[in-house]
Design an enzyme around this catalytic site. Structure first.
Site, PDB file in Angstrom:
ATOM      1  N   PRO A   1       0.254  -2.877  22.706  1.00  0.00           N
ATOM      2  CG  PRO A   1      -1.999  -2.098  23.506  1.00  0.00           C
ATOM      3  CD  PRO A   1      -0.995  -2.063  22.332  1.00  0.00           C
ATOM      4  CD  GLU A   2       2.331  -7.643  23.009  1.00  0.00           C
ATOM      5  OE1 GLU A   2       1.639  -8.926  22.625  1.00  0.00           O
ATOM      6  OE2 GLU A   2       2.897  -7.315  22.101  1.00  0.00           O
TER       7      GLU A   2
END
Length: 269
Positions: free
Chosen positions: A2-3
């Site tokens: 996840p960014e």
């Protein structure tokens, strides 16, 4: 992994449900993730949640006694569930909340973090981080100045967390396509005009990805188990040999530092 848009989405979702609630206690089934779960989290008792925010790709839960720092690693997920929800194999940490809910952490690869801090801004994990892409400090002059100092490919440059945080591979591809810049050009050769396009593109793509709750390709799931909706707006990532939506040329794919890079030779220069 996840960014920034995914972590921002998670923080927003948790904030709606848990802000001002009380963590009654924790259940830690696996004490060793990437690092050992902090003893303060293991022993937590009756602490009010005062704030929930993001720093880079870290989720910060501020409670009365200090800060819980969560990083999801490669495969971690957070869920809000009820007390009678079945425990699955990789459910490692539960925070039991006084509204009959549980903040549950699941991580098959155990690369995540559950750490404690008394003084958030003295933590080593934050000291070498770059600035936030949506901040005012991340501007044309900042980008142009630092690109002169680096002789690396521009895609690798904007993905460097020491320069700017949270721009993962998917978003780097989309940003460079939107800015019409080839991903393998050297950072020091990006012009002032192109730096301006790049700054605007980064802010535009990140804001839009946050608006649509991030991108679900493989692992990312929101706390309510819904997917991120930005996938339907992807214009270049994962589109190898498909026609470019701008010019109908076929999209190409190369590998840069072990990551897939997609680009249009006609639109990007």
């Amino acid at each position: 992994m996840p960014e920034l848009p995914e972590i921002e989405t998670i923080c927003k979702d948790i904030r709606k449900l848990l802000l001002n609630k009380i963590i009654i206690y924790s259940i830690v089934r696996c004490k060793k993730l990437r690092k050992k779960v902090s003893k303060e989290i293991i022993n937590i008792k009756k602490n009010k949640i005062i704030n929930i925010k993001r720093i880079a790709k870290y989720i910060i839960i501020k409670i009365e006694l200090g800060y819980i720092i969560i990083h999801l690693g490669m495969s971690g997920s957070l869920f809000i569930c009820s007390k009678n929800t079945k425990i699955n194999k990789h459910d490692h940490v539960d925070l039991i909340i006084n509204n009959n809910k549980i903040l549950r952490y699941n991580d098959p690869r155990r690369f995540g973090l559950y750490l404690w801090s008394n003084n958030l801004y003295n933590e080593k994990i934050f000291l070498n981080l770059g600035i936030e892409p949506l901040s005012k400090k991340f501007n044309l002059y900042y980008l142009f100045y630092y690109t002169r100092k680096k002789k690396i490919k521009i895609k690798d440059f904007i993905m460097d967390n020491k320069f700017v945080v949270g721009i993962g591979n998917i978003y780097a591809n989309e940003v460079l396509f939107n800015a019409c810049i080839l991903p393998y050009r050297l950072s020091m050769n990006i012009s002032l005009y192109e730096c301006n396009k790049l700054i605007n593109s980064i802010k535009y793509i990140i804001k839009k990805a946050i608006k649509y709750n991030g991108t679900t390709i493989k692992n990312f799931i929101r706390i309510n188990k819904k997917k991120g909706n930005f996938k339907k707006f992807l214009k270049i990532y994962g589109k190898k040999k498909k026609k470019c939506k701008k010019c109908n040329f076929l999209i190409k794919k190369i590998i840069q530092r072990g990551r897939s890079t997609f680009f249009c030779n006609n639109c990007q220069k």
